[in-house]
Scaffold this active site. Sequence first.
Site, PDB file in Angstrom:
ATOM      1  N   HIS A 215       1.013  -1.204   0.089  1.00  0.00           N
ATOM      2  CA  HIS A 215       0.110   0.055  -0.060  1.00  0.00           C
ATOM      3  C   HIS A 215       0.817   1.305  -0.108  1.00  0.00           C
ATOM      4  O   HIS A 215       1.254   1.924   1.112  1.00  0.00           O
ATOM      5  CB  HIS A 215      -0.887   0.097   1.257  1.00  0.00           C
TER       6      HIS A 215
ATOM      7  N   HIS B 197       1.860   5.083  -2.093  1.00  0.00           N
ATOM      8  CA  HIS B 197       1.168   5.997  -2.941  1.00  0.00           C
ATOM      9  C   HIS B 197       2.581   6.761  -3.666  1.00  0.00           C
ATOM     10  O   HIS B 197       3.360   7.540  -2.733  1.00  0.00           O
ATOM     11  CB  HIS B 197       0.355   7.276  -2.436  1.00  0.00           C
TER      12      HIS B 197
ATOM     13  N   ASN C 253      -6.647   9.017   6.553  1.00  0.00           N
ATOM     14  CA  ASN C 253      -8.050   8.518   6.115  1.00  0.00           C
ATOM     15  C   ASN C 253      -7.804   6.892   6.018  1.00  0.00           C
ATOM     16  O   ASN C 253      -7.092   6.607   5.027  1.00  0.00           O
ATOM     17  CB  ASN C 253      -8.432   9.148   5.030  1.00  0.00           C
TER      18      ASN C 253
ATOM     19  N   ASP D 117       0.462   2.610   3.763  1.00  0.00           N
ATOM     20  CA  ASP D 117      -0.275   3.792   3.200  1.00  0.00           C
ATOM     21  C   ASP D 117       0.672   5.135   3.239  1.00  0.00           C
ATOM     22  O   ASP D 117       0.276   6.115   3.523  1.00  0.00           O
ATOM     23  CB  ASP D 117      -1.519   4.049   4.124  1.00  0.00           C
TER      24      ASP D 117
ATOM     25  N   HIS E  75       2.945  14.227   1.161  1.00  0.00           N
ATOM     26  CA  HIS E  75       2.325  15.541   0.751  1.00  0.00           C
ATOM     27  C   HIS E  75       3.454  16.672   1.013  1.00  0.00           C
ATOM     28  O   HIS E  75       4.094  16.666   2.082  1.00  0.00           O
ATOM     29  CB  HIS E  75       1.144  15.999   1.757  1.00  0.00           C
TER      30      HIS E  75
ATOM     31  N   GLY F 155      -3.092  11.872   5.241  1.00  0.00           N
ATOM     32  CA  GLY F 155      -1.903  10.880   5.002  1.00  0.00           C
ATOM     33  C   GLY F 155      -0.699  11.303   5.600  1.00  0.00           C
ATOM     34  O   GLY F 155      -0.318  12.764   5.587  1.00  0.00           O
TER      35      GLY F 155
HETATM   36 ZN   LIG Z   1      -6.914   4.522   1.642  1.00  0.00          ZN
END
Ligand SMILES: [Zn+2]
Length: 423
Positions: A58, A60, A276, A303, A307, A322
């Site tokens: 997970h 990003h 979140n 996760d 940012h 996040g």
């Molecule tokens: Zn999510």
Amino acid sequence: MRDLIIRNGRVIDPSIDRDEIADLYVIGGRVSAEPANSGCEVIDARNLVVAPGLIDIHVHLREPGQTHKETIETGSQAAAAGGFSSIVCMPNTDPPADNPSAITWISDRARAGALVNVFPTGAITKGLNGEEMAPIGSMVQAGIVAITDDGHCVQNHEVMRRAVEYARMFDLAVLDHCQDYNIVGSGVMHEGYWSSVLGLDGWPRTGEELMVMRNILLAELCKTRIHCQHLSSGGSVRLLRDARARGIQVTGELCPHHIALTDEFVSSFDTNYKMNPPLRAREDIEALIEGVADGTITLLGSDHAPHACFEKEVEFDRAPFGILGLETELALFLTILVHRTKAIDIKHLITMYTVNPSTLLRLQKGALVSGADADITLIDPDLEWTYRKEHSFSHSRNTPFDGWELKGRAVRTIVGGRTVWSV
Ligand SMILES: [Zn+2]
């Protein structure tokens, strides 16, 4: 690239139930049963754990579209520094990864610049808007390992059902960010005592549990596997436990911040406590840890959500959700799950980071058997260290863990026989 002998480490390979002090050999980028003849590099692994390369399911990476937060290259450097030889990236990029050419673009970028293996996921719905199914079949041909609308959640159960049935035809896992939009509304933190005190809109547990229940029902109906991402609520653990006991193919994932922090931290109004699903109460932490200990929760992930400072340095309810995760997750889980609570041992933890993600996503990774790709993580489980965000390889700095004293960390990450990072 030289061949390797990794000497005298504690080799833990849960895929074959191996746990012993031994030497591990690497020839031509693969694990070998026999040592190389001569001229190979010798790595002293005394007092270290030699594990299959860890997999974070997970992450990003923010590329394409938001390279001021992170790139595939910088994200992969952070992964390597956290002990991860493989990462699974989420499709909520800009534009979203909801078509085969976007998937091919990400894979090409990863091949050119990433230090670790990058496995892309594709969106469930076009534009992540929850309405029309994305071209799942052609994204499978382009190399996705799962579908997810992460960051968003498909609200229409009929659309979700069709996507799950379609994914089943390709033996593809569906990953879900569980959030009922009607119940959650404009919630920015856990709904409870602290949201009342602080006057911030609440994001109740029920908002997650409703979608976990939906996924359990669909996994049962469609007889295929659905994975619930980043669980935060004790109620979700209870639902999952019952469903798994009935043989339903539903799995759950834990992120470190959901057991390291409670909603009380939000009283600082520091937006590095905004995620979140949100940080919850003490009893949720206990239920999540119990869920890991009894095998209800079988996957770990970060996760990792970078940012930029200017985006996070705004009022709490306006900040994006996040935090960073790749460089702290292993240490936080070792500290909390293995050392402090003794909920699991290190072999169990390694299983959750290797065999379990490879089984869910059908990856040819996560084992140290002869012939396997030489993706290897060396871990010092007892090393005491302090995390400093200024040393992060990520492009961003949004972490609540700056200055935390942690116990245990990866000390070397090897991908395909090549050391991509070491302390
Ligand atoms: Zn999510």
